[in-house]
Motif scaffolding. Structure first.
Motif, PDB file in Angstrom:
ATOM      1  N   LEU A 220      -8.017   1.054   1.898  1.00 21.04           N
ATOM      2  CA  LEU A 220      -6.987   0.346   2.657  1.00 21.04           C
ATOM      3  C   LEU A 220      -7.579  -0.300   3.908  1.00 21.04           C
ATOM      4  O   LEU A 220      -7.148  -1.387   4.322  1.00 21.04           O
ATOM      5  CB  LEU A 220      -5.865   1.320   3.047  1.00 21.04           C
ATOM      6  CG  LEU A 220      -5.003   1.826   1.890  1.00 21.04           C
ATOM      7  CD1 LEU A 220      -4.072   2.931   2.354  1.00 21.04           C
ATOM      8  CD2 LEU A 220      -4.192   0.688   1.284  1.00 21.04           C
TER       9      LEU A 220
ATOM     10  N   GLY B  14       0.798  -1.216   0.000  1.00 22.67           N
ATOM     11  CA  GLY B  14       0.000   0.000   0.000  1.00 22.67           C
ATOM     12  C   GLY B  14       0.828   1.261   0.000  1.00 22.67           C
ATOM     13  O   GLY B  14       0.299   2.335   0.288  1.00 22.67           O
TER      14      GLY B  14
ATOM     15  N   GLN C 124     -10.610  -1.543   4.112  1.00 26.94           N
ATOM     16  CA  GLN C 124     -11.289  -2.742   3.648  1.00 26.94           C
ATOM     17  C   GLN C 124     -10.306  -3.862   3.340  1.00 26.94           C
ATOM     18  O   GLN C 124     -10.662  -5.044   3.428  1.00 26.94           O
ATOM     19  CB  GLN C 124     -12.123  -2.423   2.402  1.00 26.94           C
ATOM     20  CG  GLN C 124     -13.248  -1.419   2.633  1.00 26.94           C
ATOM     21  CD  GLN C 124     -14.304  -1.925   3.586  1.00 26.94           C
ATOM     22  OE1 GLN C 124     -14.454  -3.141   3.760  1.00 26.94           O
ATOM     23  NE2 GLN C 124     -15.021  -1.015   4.225  1.00 26.94           N
ATOM     24  N   ASP C 125      -9.067  -3.509   2.979  1.00 27.04           N
ATOM     25  CA  ASP C 125      -8.057  -4.529   2.701  1.00 27.04           C
ATOM     26  C   ASP C 125      -7.457  -5.120   3.970  1.00 27.04           C
ATOM     27  O   ASP C 125      -6.606  -6.008   3.891  1.00 27.04           O
ATOM     28  CB  ASP C 125      -6.933  -3.931   1.851  1.00 27.04           C
ATOM     29  CG  ASP C 125      -7.389  -3.671   0.424  1.00 27.04           C
ATOM     30  OD1 ASP C 125      -8.468  -4.187   0.049  1.00 27.04           O
ATOM     31  OD2 ASP C 125      -6.689  -2.956  -0.308  1.00 27.04           O
TER      32      ASP C 125
END
Length: 560
Positions: free
Chosen positions: A268, A242, A270-271
């Motif tokens: 980010l 990221g 949600q990741d």
């Protein structure tokens, strides 16, 4: 059974230890000359070789056939110490055995002669975790130990070890390993393990290890099983994929685009990234950009290595050093409060809003910087909400009222007339009767001295900045041209550089920088000038104190 790389490649002799030659050479010479001390204290951060050197020293003093101060690792004593079958060499963890009863039991056992080797050795790891009473129990045996006894203490926090213990030990400070040293060792391990590790990936792992060899080997172990190990594989394995998306958040902050910054943050989130990790990476990116901005040549070795050079250069172009330092303070403040908040995600989002909308949600310091920009005439960015609430200006003719001769005369006296369009002295007007002349006294305008110029106006100060461009490093020039941090004033032949915060004064109040500004101002104005500096923050503080004293005096409070 698979064994982790940091255990498999743990050094077994002093010659295998990398990055600590000032310690390993001294210990080897003591073993060779048989002048080994009874107590050692190894100090250093994690992964620098403290416990490893302690085990090597314990084997070396008991080895039946040492080789140039190193243990042979083949004799009965060395093999017994390695596999733990010889109980005369014992490794203790002070974090779980920190009571006075544990130390008393150790002290009672230590007086007996060793059964299988020449010297009984106690390796006490994290010794700073011992209680005060446990340190006191250990003190006497450290001061007068039996001839067969040796203590090797290891700690990461020297300040927690009592001075009475320090004075009875030989202290050795283990340094953080340079990134190139860690990278070289990782490449050696990769060749032995038949791993395809690229030099760029090794350098990145060396910087990410932060001086700890064990961390570097652990990260290499984590990257295994993916074929060729390059920089992209390292970023993916370390959770740094990221990095580009973190830079996207920072670019949205630079443009004041709150919606885009929150959308990138949510993606980010949600990741699976935590708010603490996201803000930490954002702060790390700003830290690298700040170092590259203020030290473009010497600061390259200090970078974390998690971000591309192109990304860092883009950040340096969009942010001034003062803005980066201010944003990092906000992020650090939020990170410090995340443990105590009920919803960390909301706290992180609020931090991003503060970064994007400093005019809407800001501190007194940000308000002072905004006022300073307005006073200097510099444009101040408005938020979308402010733009929507501000109506468009409409041209509306002022109502014309009939004016008498007397009213017109008074109006002409009240309105200031620019110097460039003042009427000439020979222009005559019809005399006004004495009774109709206005009575209020009008102060006579003072004619300014021709040698005084207002350099704090945007135009002249900007011309001076344009003249000094290219003569100073890019980081210094960016800070000098930041209107929220630095300004200028020219009165007579004195050019004053005005600092609006302590960081700008610390970085710019240097003779070579002031001399370059003075020379540029002379070229711009054609005058012979002197140069000085002024701290506006301290001046404002003194004026504030005077105002407070004046307010107290109104209530009869006096100070002698």
């Amino acid at each position: 059974m698979y064994q982790a790389l940091y255990r498999k490649w743990r050094p077994r002799t002093f010659d295998d230890v990398v990055g600590q030659p000032h310690i390993t050479e001294t210990l080897k010479n003591q073993v060779i000359s048989d002048s080994v001390s009874h107590a050692y204290l190894f100090v250093g951060t994690r992964g620098t070789g403290k416990t490893t050197c302690a085990k090597i020293l314990a084997k070396a003093v008991n080895c039946l056939s040492p080789v140039n101060g190193n243990p042979c690792n083949h004799c009965r004593a060395c093999q017994g110490i390695d596999d733990g079958s010889i109980l005369d060499v014992e490794e203790l963890d002070a974090a779980s055995n920190n009571g006075v009863d544990n130390v008393r039991a150790l002290r009672d056992e230590a007086v007996y002669s060793p059964a299988a080797v020449r010297r009984r050795v106690y390796i006490v790891d994290e010794v700073h975790m011992l209680s005060i009473s446990a340190f006191n129990a250990l003190l006497k045996i450290l001061e007068e130990p039996p001839e067969h006894l040796m203590f090797i203490l290891a700690t990461t926090e020297l300040n927690k070890v009592p001075a009475t213990i320090l004075s009875r030990c030989q202290r050795y400070n283990f340094r953080r390993l340079p990134p190139e040293t860690v990278a070289s060792r990782l490449q050696y391990v990769a060749r032995e393990e038949k791993l395809d590790l690229t030099p760029g990936a090794a350098e990145m792992l060396g910087r990410l290890a932060e001086g700890a060899m064990r961390d570097g080997l652990n990260m290499l172990d984590q990257c295994m099983g993916r074929g060729k190990i390059d920089e992209d594989v390292v970023r993916d394995a370390m959770g740094l994929a990221g990095g580009a998306r973190t830079a996207e958040i920072l670019f949205a902050v630079a443009e004041g685009d709150t919606a885009r910054a929150l959308a990138a943050f949510d993606a980010l989130w949600q990741d699976g990234k935590s708010p603490e990790t996201l803000l930490g990476e954002l702060c790390s990116l700003e830290r690298d950009a700040l170092i590259l901005s203020v030290a473009p040549k010497g600061g390259t070795a200090l970078l974390s290595g998690a971000y591309d050079d192109a990304v860092l250069r883009s950040v340096c172009e969009k942010f001034s050093p003062g803005r980066l330092a201010s944003d990092m303070e906000k992020i650090q403040e939020t990170l410090g409060n995340l443990r105590n908040v009920q919803n960390p995600r909301t706290a992180a989002e609020l931090c991003l809003i503060r970064l994007c909308e400093p005019a809407e949600i800001g501190s007194l310091r940000e308000l002072a910087e905004r006022v300073a920009r307005l006073e200097q005439g510099a444009p101040v960015a408005r938020t979308s909400a402010q733009a929507a609430q501000t109506p468009a200006p409409q041209a509306k003719p002022a109502p014309q009222e009939p004016k008498t001769e007397r009213a017109a005369s008074i109006q002409e006296q009240k309105q200031p007339v620019p110097e460039a369009v003042q009427p000439k002295p020979e222009t005559a007007k019809e005399p006004v009767p004495e009774a109709e002349k206005p009575k209020p006294e009008v102060p006579k305008p003072e004619t300014p001295a021709p040698a005084v110029k207002a350099a704090d106006s945007v135009g002249l100060w900007q011309n001076i900045l344009d003249a000094v461009r290219g003569e100073l490093p890019i980081g210094t020039f960016n800070m000098l041209s930041d209107g929220a941090a630095v300004g200028g004033k020219l009165v007579g032949d004195m050019l004053t550089v005005q600092y609006k915060n302590g960081f700008a004064r610390m970085m710019l109040d240097k003779p070579n920088i002031l001399e370059a500004v003075r020379a540029a101002a002379e070229r711009t104005t054609g005058m012979k000038l002197r140069v000085g500096s002024e701290d506006l923050l301290s001046v404002q503080t003194d004026e504030t104190k005077k105002d407070k004293l004046a307010d107290l005096a109104k209530f009869g409070v006096t100070f002698e």
